[in-house]
Design a protein around this motif. Structure first.
Motif, PDB file in Angstrom:
ATOM      1  N   UNK A   3       0.818  -1.213   0.000  1.00  0.00           N
ATOM      2  CA  UNK A   3       0.000   0.000   0.000  1.00  0.00           C
ATOM      3  C   UNK A   3       0.856   1.268   0.000  1.00  0.00           C
ATOM      4  N   UNK A   4       2.177   1.110   0.015  1.00  0.00           N
ATOM      5  CA  UNK A   4       3.096   2.244   0.031  1.00  0.00           C
ATOM      6  C   UNK A   4       3.339   2.699  -1.403  1.00  0.00           C
ATOM      7  N   UNK A   5       2.932   3.911  -1.718  1.00  0.00           N
ATOM      8  CA  UNK A   5       2.943   4.376  -3.103  1.00  0.00           C
ATOM      9  C   UNK A   5       4.315   4.295  -3.768  1.00  0.00           C
ATOM     10  N   UNK A   6       5.418   4.707  -3.113  1.00  0.00           N
ATOM     11  CA  UNK A   6       6.736   4.567  -3.767  1.00  0.00           C
ATOM     12  C   UNK A   6       7.055   3.121  -4.145  1.00  0.00           C
ATOM     13  N   UNK A   7       6.636   2.158  -3.323  1.00  0.00           N
ATOM     14  CA  UNK A   7       6.845   0.746  -3.645  1.00  0.00           C
ATOM     15  C   UNK A   7       6.004   0.346  -4.850  1.00  0.00           C
ATOM     16  N   UNK A   8       4.779   0.785  -4.906  1.00  0.00           N
ATOM     17  CA  UNK A   8       3.896   0.463  -6.030  1.00  0.00           C
ATOM     18  C   UNK A   8       4.446   1.029  -7.339  1.00  0.00           C
ATOM     19  N   UNK A   9       4.997   2.233  -7.292  1.00  0.00           N
ATOM     20  CA  UNK A   9       5.568   2.838  -8.490  1.00  0.00           C
ATOM     21  C   UNK A   9       6.827   2.093  -8.950  1.00  0.00           C
TER      22      UNK A   9
END
Length: 234
Positions: free
Chosen positions: A46-52
């Motif tokens: 759910x961590x946006x930098x990880x998703x990107x």
């Protein structure tokens, strides 16, 4: 009863409150590692930098064949900046993040057909080979460090001090020779292993890692569905 999860949550909460550097565990049991990977993977997805970062890697992985993955495994690892953001925000150490990163990749490739799974297996194979056979960089880790046991009234064998020893003067040519000698020694060790112990260790570790990733991924998928969390759309 999820007591293990609650304990781990308390550890991470305490680490964040105290401004700790990261959370590490000395030789966790298999059960603890599975719980830890499930929990950390859920936190990271759910961590946006990880998703990107995951989106960029998955897009490239889904368009390549298995063999190129083996030739350049670093290309598929999270960036240094992402590792630091995860460490600062979640107190997850780099090695644990890499394990969770593998699970995250598998979650997005496990249902995309045999070719996608083959690409993933070649990726995991390259990671495990580095663990077993090492690299020129890993062979130098700890080269200038020493441990000294320190006595205490409880158990002197469990107390020690680590310090760094200054490198003795040597010119660039000598450094290069020493590095080459280290690599040659590793190659010789593999060649002189009549029973293929390193190769056997690699195969066993690969099978264990693949089984663990699959186990964690299945558990994480169940939790994602219950929580209504979606995977990265590729």
């Amino acid at each position: 009863q999820q007591n293990g999860v609650y304990l781990l949550e308390a550890v991470y909460k305490t680490a964040l409150e105290r401004g700790s550097f990261e959370v590490t565990m000395e030789e966790p049991s298999n059960d603890l590692q599975v719980v830890r990977e499930c929990m950390d993977t859920m936190r990271l997805i759910t961590f946006e930098p990880v998703r990107l970062g995951l989106y960029d890697v998955l897009r490239k992985l889904l368009n390549c064949k298995p063999q190129p993955v083996l030739t350049n495994p670093r290309e598929w690892m999270p960036s240094h900046d992402l590792v630091e953001k995860v460490k600062q925000g979640f107190k997850i150490c780099k090695l644990q993040f890499l394990y969770c990163w593998q699970v995250l990749i598998y979650l997005h490739m496990m249902h995309r057909g045999n070719e996608a799974v083959a690409v993933f297996r070649s990726l995991i194979s390259s990671f495990v080979k580095t663990e077993v056979f090492g690299s020129s960089k890993s062979s130098n880790v700890g080269k200038h460090k020493q441990l000294v046991d320190v006595e205490n009234e409880y158990d002197s064998s469990r107390t020690f001090v680590m310090f760094k020893v200054k490198q003795s003067p040597m010119d660039t040519h000598d450094v290069a020779k020493k590095t080459d000698a280290g690599s040659a020694h590793l190659d010789a060790a593999v060649d002189m292993d009549p029973e293929g112990q390193l190769e056997n260790a690699y195969q066993e570790l690969l099978e264990e890692r693949e089984e663990e990733i699959n186990q964690v991924a299945e558990k994480v998928l169940q939790h994602l569905k219950k929580a209504g969390i979606t995977l990265v759309d590729i």
